[in-house]
Design an enzyme around this catalytic site. Structure first.
Site, short mmCIF file in Angstrom:
data_model
loop_
_atom_site.label_atom_id
_atom_site.label_comp_id
_atom_site.label_asym_id
_atom_site.label_seq_id
_atom_site.Cartn_x
_atom_site.Cartn_y
_atom_site.Cartn_z
N ARG A 9 4.73 27.32 69.41
CA ARG A 9 5.78 27.54 68.42
C ARG A 9 5.25 28.42 67.28
O ARG A 9 5.02 27.99 66.16
CB ARG A 9 6.29 26.22 67.87
N VAL A 102 9.43 18.66 65.72
CA VAL A 102 10.14 18.30 66.95
C VAL A 102 10.24 19.51 67.86
O VAL A 102 10.63 20.60 67.44
CB VAL A 102 11.56 17.77 66.61
N GLN A 146 17.19 21.03 71.24
CA GLN A 146 17.43 22.39 71.70
C GLN A 146 17.42 23.29 70.46
O GLN A 146 18.21 23.11 69.54
CB GLN A 146 18.79 22.48 72.40
N TYR A 147 16.50 24.27 70.43
CA TYR A 147 16.41 25.12 69.24
C TYR A 147 17.68 25.96 69.08
O TYR A 147 18.24 26.04 68.01
CB TYR A 147 15.19 26.04 69.34
N ASP A 148 18.10 26.61 70.13
CA ASP A 148 19.31 27.42 70.06
C ASP A 148 19.70 27.87 71.46
O ASP A 148 19.04 28.73 72.05
CB ASP A 148 19.11 28.65 69.17
#
Length: 346
Positions: A9, A102, A146-148
């Site tokens: 990340r 997260v 879910q990030y996007d």
């Protein structure tokens, strides 16, 4: 509950390594839209750094224990971009300690965000940040969100430093525009704006998905000319967009096929590898994570470009079989028989 910070990340191209690897990595995305986006982001950050340096850093050097360089600023921008929660009501960017640990899980495909910020009470000015996972979690398991779901692999790589294997993450953005030199520029622009578009329009094409309907309409609008230009007259202004849902004329349809296929050919020529070469690299394994991302992104873009080219190649083969505006109009007037013959009334 386990909350682990994944090494992946991080921003994909935000840090320059002292060993010069950055330029090598940029070469691996040569020809991709990610490269031009990355260069645009870096140019923007460079401009912001100059303003911050002039207005804050230089006048207040005594407040900073060490020299702040552009590399430092770029790193900070990368951290902000990769860890901020966006799309929140009343907020543009929010950093939430602990919550940003997260991790993302590609198996979560819900479009609704897993977080929100709202007032603590009816009359309270305090804000409360809430985060939840849309999947069941057992004691001791890691929490995922879910990030996007809307982001392409190129966007995931730029913002978070990873890509997914899902084919619908592979996308390519086609940029279309009405040329100012077009003799019907003003009329076409008016029609485009009436239908939520403008002089320039961007269409995201996703691997395995059909083309956006509005893209075909915009293409036909941009290509209108010659005997088809009557559709640009004011009496058609409120109806022409509907007419553009279907082929206007053979010449118009042939032109959009030619324009799009030439654009795909030009875009594909900018890559320094082929799809087969990229897939062999991926099958071979033992690639560094950042190289694997680069190969995944460029092969995905090329597959989308081939998909677009194939769609319009097939359309070229059907040009003689398509029904065009004039034929549809004659049918509406009852001047065409069942076999397609023109009926002359005495």
């Amino acid at each position: 509950m386990l909350l682990a910070l994944p090494p992946s990340r991080r921003r994909f191209l935000s840090l320059r390594r002292p060993d010069g690897r950055s330029e090598e990595e940029l070469f691996e995305i040569q020809g991709t839209q990610l490269l031009s986006t990355t260069e645009g982001v870096k140019e923007y950050v460079q401009g912001e750094f100059i303003k911050v340096e002039d207005e804050i850093i230089v006048p207040n050097q005594h407040l900073f224990p060490s020299v702040i360089t552009f590399t430092d600023f770029l790193w900070a921008f990368g951290v902000l971009r990769s860890r901020a929660f966006s799309g929140l009501r009343g907020e543009n960017l929010v950093l939430i300690p602990l919550a940003d640990l997260v991790n993302h899980n590609p198996s979560i495909t819900l479009e609704e965000p897993s977080w929100e910020i709202k007032g603590k009470g009816l009359f309270s000015k305090e804000l409360v940040f809430s985060l939840w996972t849309p999947v069941s979690v057992k004691a001791g398991q890691q929490v995922y969100i879910q990030y996007d779901v809307e982001k392409s692999n190129a966007e995931l790589a730029l913002d978070y430093g990873f890509i997914e294997s899902n084919s619908d993450r592979n996308a390519y953005t086609l940029t279309l525009e009405i040329a100012e030199s077009d003799p019907f520029y003003g009329d076409k622009l008016d029609i485009a704006e009436l239908n939520g578009l403008g002089e320039t329009a961007y269409f995201d094409i996703v691997l395995g998905c059909s083309l956006p309907q509005s893209m075909l309409q915009y293409l036909r609008l941009v290509s209108l000319g010659g005997t088809d230009a009557f559709l640009l007259e004011s009496i058609f202004r409120n109806k022409v967009w509907g007419h553009l849902e279907l082929p206007v004329s053979r010449a118009n349809e042939e032109m959009i096929c030619c324009v799009v296929r030439n654009a795909c050919k030009t875009a594909l020529s900018a890559y320094h590898t082929t799809i087969d070469e990229d897939e062999k690299l991926m099958e071979g394994g033992h690639m560094e994570p950042r190289l694997k991302m680069a190969v995944g992104i460029r092969v995905g873009e090329k597959k989308v470009l081939h998909q677009i080219d194939e769609i319009f190649r097939g359309r070229e083969l059907e040009l003689d079989e398509l029904e065009y505006y004039q034929e549809r109009r004659l049918k509406d007037l009852g001047l065409v028989g069942e076999q397609g013959e023109i009926i002359f009334w005495e």
